[in-house]
Scaffold this motif. Structure first.
Motif, PDB file in Angstrom:
ATOM      1  N   ILE A  37       0.933  -0.966   0.059  1.00  0.00           N
ATOM      2  CA  ILE A  37       0.030  -0.037   0.252  1.00  0.00           C
ATOM      3  C   ILE A  37       0.981   1.204   0.046  1.00  0.00           C
ATOM      4  CG2 ILE A  37      -1.502   1.333   1.633  1.00  0.00           C
ATOM      5  CD1 ILE A  37      -2.902  -1.364   2.221  1.00  0.00           C
ATOM      6  N   ALA A  38       1.734   1.075   0.808  1.00  0.00           N
ATOM      7  CA  ALA A  38       2.571   2.422   0.981  1.00  0.00           C
ATOM      8  C   ALA A  38       3.499   2.693  -0.338  1.00  0.00           C
ATOM      9  CB  ALA A  38       3.864   2.410   1.973  1.00  0.00           C
ATOM     10  N   VAL A  39       4.183   1.486  -1.052  1.00  0.00           N
ATOM     11  CA  VAL A  39       4.451   1.706  -2.228  1.00  0.00           C
ATOM     12  C   VAL A  39       3.814   1.994  -3.441  1.00  0.00           C
ATOM     13  CG1 VAL A  39       5.824   0.289  -4.253  1.00  0.00           C
ATOM     14  CG2 VAL A  39       6.467  -0.012  -1.779  1.00  0.00           C
ATOM     15  N   LEU A  43       4.219   5.702  -5.162  1.00  0.00           N
ATOM     16  CA  LEU A  43       4.255   5.799  -6.864  1.00  0.00           C
ATOM     17  C   LEU A  43       3.369   6.642  -7.514  1.00  0.00           C
ATOM     18  CD1 LEU A  43       5.363   2.125  -7.629  1.00  0.00           C
ATOM     19  CD2 LEU A  43       6.837   3.926  -7.721  1.00  0.00           C
ATOM     20  N   TYR A  44       1.958   6.582  -6.799  1.00  0.00           N
ATOM     21  CA  TYR A  44       0.965   7.273  -7.088  1.00  0.00           C
ATOM     22  C   TYR A  44       1.180   8.783  -7.069  1.00  0.00           C
ATOM     23  CZ  TYR A  44      -3.575  10.072  -6.693  1.00  0.00           C
ATOM     24  OH  TYR A  44      -4.105  11.018  -6.825  1.00  0.00           O
ATOM     25  N   ILE A  45       1.823   9.193  -6.043  1.00  0.00           N
ATOM     26  CA  ILE A  45       2.094  10.532  -5.674  1.00  0.00           C
ATOM     27  C   ILE A  45       3.258  11.202  -6.696  1.00  0.00           C
ATOM     28  CG2 ILE A  45       3.133  12.061  -4.115  1.00  0.00           C
ATOM     29  CD1 ILE A  45       1.699  10.659  -1.865  1.00  0.00           C
ATOM     30  N   ARG A  46       4.235  10.315  -6.908  1.00  0.00           N
ATOM     31  CA  ARG A  46       5.186  10.588  -7.980  1.00  0.00           C
ATOM     32  C   ARG A  46       4.695  10.841  -9.398  1.00  0.00           C
ATOM     33  NH1 ARG A  46      10.592   7.651  -7.352  1.00  0.00           N
ATOM     34  NH2 ARG A  46      11.595  10.075  -7.079  1.00  0.00           N
ATOM     35  N   ASN A  47       3.797   9.663  -9.638  1.00  0.00           N
ATOM     36  CA  ASN A  47       3.614   9.513 -11.156  1.00  0.00           C
ATOM     37  C   ASN A  47       2.088  10.129 -11.463  1.00  0.00           C
ATOM     38  OD1 ASN A  47       6.082   8.517 -11.600  1.00  0.00           O
ATOM     39  ND2 ASN A  47       5.113   6.486 -11.127  1.00  0.00           N
ATOM     40  N   LEU A  52      -2.188   3.218 -10.148  1.00  0.00           N
ATOM     41  CA  LEU A  52      -1.676   2.900  -8.920  1.00  0.00           C
ATOM     42  C   LEU A  52      -2.699   3.411  -7.573  1.00  0.00           C
ATOM     43  CD1 LEU A  52       1.867   4.137  -9.772  1.00  0.00           C
ATOM     44  CD2 LEU A  52       1.122   1.889  -9.195  1.00  0.00           C
ATOM     45  N   LEU A  53      -3.155   4.450  -7.895  1.00  0.00           N
ATOM     46  CA  LEU A  53      -4.338   4.605  -6.701  1.00  0.00           C
ATOM     47  C   LEU A  53      -5.492   3.661  -6.512  1.00  0.00           C
ATOM     48  CD1 LEU A  53      -5.272   6.933  -4.459  1.00  0.00           C
ATOM     49  CD2 LEU A  53      -6.705   7.681  -6.411  1.00  0.00           C
ATOM     50  N   GLY A  54      -5.960   3.265  -7.773  1.00  0.00           N
ATOM     51  CA  GLY A  54      -6.808   2.060  -7.579  1.00  0.00           C
ATOM     52  C   GLY A  54      -6.313   0.830  -7.030  1.00  0.00           C
ATOM     53  N   ILE A  55      -5.062   0.492  -7.156  1.00  0.00           N
ATOM     54  CA  ILE A  55      -4.333  -0.505  -6.657  1.00  0.00           C
ATOM     55  C   ILE A  55      -4.216  -0.539  -5.167  1.00  0.00           C
ATOM     56  CG2 ILE A  55      -2.211  -1.883  -6.542  1.00  0.00           C
ATOM     57  CD1 ILE A  55      -2.049  -1.516  -9.520  1.00  0.00           C
ATOM     58  N   ALA A  56      -3.812   0.784  -4.618  1.00  0.00           N
ATOM     59  CA  ALA A  56      -3.614   1.124  -3.325  1.00  0.00           C
ATOM     60  C   ALA A  56      -4.978   0.909  -2.547  1.00  0.00           C
ATOM     61  CB  ALA A  56      -3.126   2.480  -3.032  1.00  0.00           C
ATOM     62  N   ILE A  57      -6.167   1.483  -3.153  1.00  0.00           N
ATOM     63  CA  ILE A  57      -7.448   1.440  -2.553  1.00  0.00           C
ATOM     64  C   ILE A  57      -8.055  -0.054  -2.455  1.00  0.00           C
ATOM     65  CG2 ILE A  57      -9.798   2.128  -2.711  1.00  0.00           C
ATOM     66  CD1 ILE A  57      -8.847   4.860  -3.888  1.00  0.00           C
ATOM     67  N   THR A  58      -7.748  -0.619  -3.477  1.00  0.00           N
ATOM     68  CA  THR A  58      -8.030  -2.097  -3.462  1.00  0.00           C
ATOM     69  C   THR A  58      -7.304  -2.898  -2.613  1.00  0.00           C
ATOM     70  OG1 THR A  58      -8.426  -1.929  -5.920  1.00  0.00           O
ATOM     71  CG2 THR A  58      -8.136  -4.308  -4.695  1.00  0.00           C
ATOM     72  N   LEU A  64      -8.358  -4.426   4.941  1.00  0.00           N
ATOM     73  CA  LEU A  64      -9.551  -4.210   6.027  1.00  0.00           C
ATOM     74  C   LEU A  64     -10.590  -5.410   5.934  1.00  0.00           C
ATOM     75  CD1 LEU A  64     -10.240  -0.614   5.371  1.00  0.00           C
ATOM     76  CD2 LEU A  64      -9.131  -1.463   7.584  1.00  0.00           C
ATOM     77  N   MET A  65     -10.902  -5.917   4.913  1.00  0.00           N
ATOM     78  CA  MET A  65     -11.818  -7.170   4.874  1.00  0.00           C
ATOM     79  C   MET A  65     -11.341  -8.343   5.504  1.00  0.00           C
ATOM     80  SD  MET A  65     -13.494  -6.720   0.905  1.00  0.00           S
ATOM     81  CE  MET A  65     -13.246  -8.328   0.817  1.00  0.00           C
TER      82      MET A  65
END
Length: 164
Positions: A37-39, A43-47, A52-58, A64-65
């Protein structure tokens, strides 16, 4: 032969949570998920990539699940199982332990692959996933618990902390 008894079903949720939060497998799984999640967020912030945001949220939702399932739902399901909704009586001596009053021979102390304890329970493992537990509050007194520990310690080291 010593006898202890306790209501098995009332303790299952607590034991399941304790086992989850004190096993290396669970701790490593959560740690790896947090790193991913951190990576993804870095990467989302840099690119500025929505993928990548979708992957992090997933990954956050999946983590959590998993936590909700393992710490709330599964313990609740196990605790409500009618097979465990009764008082269990265990008998133990130097030879082993009887988990069932109809069991003819005790399970020998040497047949356990490992024994683990926390402040409330002893877990007696037979293999990787199968275990019996004993609520410490079920011992009649400290002397009875000391006898139990002595019988177990003659055959197995009693571990605490994180379970391997």
């Amino acid at each position: 032969m010593e006898t202890i008894s306790f209501h098995y079903g009332r303790h299952i949720p607590k034991v399941a949570r304790a086992l989850y939060f004190h096993s290396w497998k669970s701790i490593l799984t959560i740690a790896v998920q947090v790193v991913f999640i951190a990576v993804c967020m870095v990467l989302y912030i840099r690119n500025d990539s929505l993928i990548l945001l979708g992957i992090a949220i997933t990954l956050v939702l999946t983590t959590l699940m998993s936590l909700v399932m393992r710490t709330l739902l599964l313990p609740r399901i196990l605790g409500s199982d009618t097979r465990y909704n009764k008082e269990y009586e265990y008998r133990f001596d130097a030879e082993g332990i009887r988990f069932d009053s109809e069991q003819v021979q005790p399970v020998g102390w040497g047949s356990f692959t490992r024994v683990w304890e926390n402040k409330n329970y002893y877990l007696l493992f037979q293999g990787q996933q199968n275990y019996w537990f004993i609520a410490k509050q079920s011992f009649q007194d400290a002397a009875q618990e000391d006898r139990f520990r002595a019988f177990v310690s003659d055959h197995q080291k009693i571990g605490s902390g994180v379970i391997w």
